[in-house]
Design a protein around this motif. Sequence first.
Motif, mmCIF file in Angstrom:
data_model
loop_
_atom_site.group_PDB
_atom_site.id
_atom_site.type_symbol
_atom_site.label_atom_id
_atom_site.label_comp_id
_atom_site.label_asym_id
_atom_site.label_seq_id
_atom_site.Cartn_x
_atom_site.Cartn_y
_atom_site.Cartn_z
ATOM 1 N N ARG A 255 0.836 -1.210 0.000
ATOM 2 C CA ARG A 255 0.000 0.000 0.000
ATOM 3 C C ARG A 255 0.866 1.253 0.000
ATOM 4 O O ARG A 255 0.566 2.233 -0.694
ATOM 5 N N GLU A 256 1.958 1.233 0.762
ATOM 6 C CA GLU A 256 2.853 2.385 0.789
ATOM 7 C C GLU A 256 3.520 2.591 -0.574
ATOM 8 O O GLU A 256 3.636 3.732 -1.048
ATOM 9 N N GLU A 257 3.948 1.498 -1.191
ATOM 10 C CA GLU A 257 4.578 1.605 -2.502
ATOM 11 C C GLU A 257 3.600 2.108 -3.556
ATOM 12 O O GLU A 257 3.972 2.884 -4.444
ATOM 13 N N LEU A 258 2.356 1.670 -3.462
ATOM 14 C CA LEU A 258 1.343 2.140 -4.411
ATOM 15 C C LEU A 258 1.121 3.640 -4.285
ATOM 16 O O LEU A 258 0.904 4.335 -5.288
ATOM 17 N N ASN A 259 1.172 4.157 -3.062
ATOM 18 C CA ASN A 259 1.034 5.600 -2.870
ATOM 19 C C ASN A 259 2.164 6.346 -3.576
ATOM 20 O O ASN A 259 1.945 7.403 -4.191
ATOM 21 N N LYS A 260 3.377 5.800 -3.489
ATOM 22 C CA LYS A 260 4.508 6.429 -4.176
ATOM 23 C C LYS A 260 4.319 6.391 -5.691
ATOM 24 O O LYS A 260 4.583 7.379 -6.392
ATOM 25 N N TRP A 261 3.852 5.245 -6.200
ATOM 26 C CA TRP A 261 3.645 5.135 -7.642
ATOM 27 C C TRP A 261 2.525 6.045 -8.119
ATOM 28 O O TRP A 261 2.579 6.574 -9.240
ATOM 29 N N TRP A 262 1.522 6.257 -7.287
ATOM 30 C CA TRP A 262 0.463 7.199 -7.663
ATOM 31 C C TRP A 262 1.069 8.588 -7.849
ATOM 32 O O TRP A 262 0.758 9.300 -8.811
ATOM 33 N N GLY A 263 1.961 8.964 -6.926
ATOM 34 C CA GLY A 263 2.634 10.249 -7.056
ATOM 35 C C GLY A 263 3.482 10.331 -8.309
ATOM 36 O O GLY A 263 3.505 11.355 -8.999
ATOM 37 N N VAL A 264 4.188 9.256 -8.631
ATOM 38 C CA VAL A 264 5.003 9.224 -9.845
ATOM 39 C C VAL A 264 4.134 9.448 -11.077
ATOM 40 O O VAL A 264 4.488 10.231 -11.974
ATOM 41 N N LEU A 265 2.992 8.795 -11.137
ATOM 42 C CA LEU A 265 2.123 8.909 -12.309
ATOM 43 C C LEU A 265 1.452 10.281 -12.384
ATOM 44 O O LEU A 265 1.150 10.765 -13.479
ATOM 45 N N GLU A 266 1.221 10.896 -11.233
ATOM 46 C CA GLU A 266 0.694 12.264 -11.247
ATOM 47 C C GLU A 266 1.716 13.230 -11.854
ATOM 48 O O GLU A 266 1.343 14.212 -12.499
ATOM 49 N N LEU A 267 2.985 12.936 -11.660
ATOM 50 C CA LEU A 267 4.044 13.833 -12.113
ATOM 51 C C LEU A 267 4.621 13.463 -13.468
ATOM 52 O O LEU A 267 5.234 14.304 -14.129
ATOM 53 N N ASN A 268 4.455 12.214 -13.899
ATOM 54 C CA ASN A 268 5.058 11.761 -15.141
ATOM 55 C C ASN A 268 4.457 12.500 -16.346
ATOM 56 O O ASN A 268 3.231 12.490 -16.532
ATOM 57 N N PRO A 269 5.270 13.140 -17.183
ATOM 58 C CA PRO A 269 4.716 13.938 -18.294
ATOM 59 C C PRO A 269 3.949 13.104 -19.312
ATOM 60 O O PRO A 269 2.977 13.598 -19.911
ATOM 61 N N TYR A 270 4.333 11.854 -19.515
ATOM 62 C CA TYR A 270 3.658 11.032 -20.517
ATOM 63 C C TYR A 270 2.277 10.588 -20.020
ATOM 64 O O TYR A 270 1.315 10.555 -20.795
ATOM 65 N N TRP A 271 2.191 10.245 -18.743
ATOM 66 C CA TRP A 271 0.875 9.890 -18.203
ATOM 67 C C TRP A 271 -0.020 11.113 -18.058
ATOM 68 O O TRP A 271 -1.243 11.015 -18.156
ATOM 69 N N ARG A 272 0.570 12.260 -17.835
ATOM 70 C CA ARG A 272 -0.231 13.499 -17.818
ATOM 71 C C ARG A 272 -0.858 13.721 -19.197
ATOM 72 O O ARG A 272 -2.038 14.089 -19.311
ATOM 73 N N TRP A 273 -0.071 13.529 -20.232
ATOM 74 C CA TRP A 273 -0.592 13.634 -21.602
ATOM 75 C C TRP A 273 -1.630 12.553 -21.864
ATOM 76 O O TRP A 273 -2.688 12.823 -22.448
ATOM 77 N N LEU A 274 -1.340 11.336 -21.440
ATOM 78 C CA LEU A 274 -2.230 10.200 -21.682
ATOM 79 C C LEU A 274 -3.598 10.414 -21.047
ATOM 80 O O LEU A 274 -4.625 10.043 -21.608
ATOM 81 N N GLU A 275 -3.621 11.047 -19.881
ATOM 82 C CA GLU A 275 -4.867 11.243 -19.135
ATOM 83 C C GLU A 275 -5.503 12.604 -19.376
ATOM 84 O O GLU A 275 -6.447 12.994 -18.703
ATOM 85 N N GLY A 276 -4.967 13.352 -20.337
ATOM 86 C CA GLY A 276 -5.562 14.637 -20.689
ATOM 87 C C GLY A 276 -5.348 15.700 -19.644
ATOM 88 O O GLY A 276 -6.165 16.619 -19.507
ATOM 89 N N ARG A 277 -4.225 15.622 -18.912
ATOM 90 C CA ARG A 277 -3.952 16.627 -17.870
ATOM 91 C C ARG A 277 -2.950 17.657 -18.342
ATOM 92 O O ARG A 277 -2.471 18.453 -17.566
ATOM 93 N N GLU A 278 -2.623 17.635 -19.629
ATOM 94 C CA GLU A 278 -1.738 18.658 -20.203
ATOM 95 C C GLU A 278 -2.312 19.178 -21.497
ATOM 96 O O GLU A 278 -3.055 18.491 -22.170
#
Length: 215
Positions: free
Chosen positions: A192-215
């Motif tokens: 659960r702790e590691e998943l929280n870190k990965w959630w943060g990574v995906l919030e910040l990752n530029p490619y996932w931001r583009w993928l999810e329409g956040r840019e």
Amino acid sequence: MNLRVRRRPVRYARIEVKPDGEVIVTAPEGFDVESFLQRNSSWLEGKMAEIDGLRELAESGFPVNGEFYGVVRGRKARIHERFKTVVLPPYPDELREELKRFLRPRIEELIESYAGRMGVSPGKLFIRSQRTRWGSCSGKGNLNFNLRLAAVPPELREYVVVHELAHLKHRNHSRAFWDFVLCFYPDYRPAREELNKWWGVLELNPYWRWLEGRE
């Protein structure tokens, strides 16, 4: 600092630091927010330093299976596990579909592996882009999994599948639920702790931001 103050009829003020570094203070009208931030400056600096570390990691490539793949621009979306690259197409919809094709068989394999042992019979499987959770279980027994699970290490994906299958036995997060999860995934707390870190990574990752329409 990217600060947002929310005035609410709450008894106590609170600070929340979002994965993208936004600081949200929820406080009643007339509350001295500046002094509140000064009193909590050490804690806040620690959280911001943690996010800076995640941002550096997040910008190192396209996360797939817990690794950071190189990115190549192309006409057709594709994930090359052998070469550790992702072909980024012109439109995000195409890559979302490719990630679903990548993720679905892995989720299906885990469900098949665990459902019998856990004594549950799941309904339909859905993979969706979700903004708040890794997975969910409907009242009809259907399982919903976040497309973001394509990015995380396989063992964390495994935990999420066990978690949602466990909800077919226990609908809430009661002690009985966690005891049941413990039987099949003993390391659920660090997961659960590691998943929280990965959630943060995906919030910040530029490619996932583009993928999810956040840019």
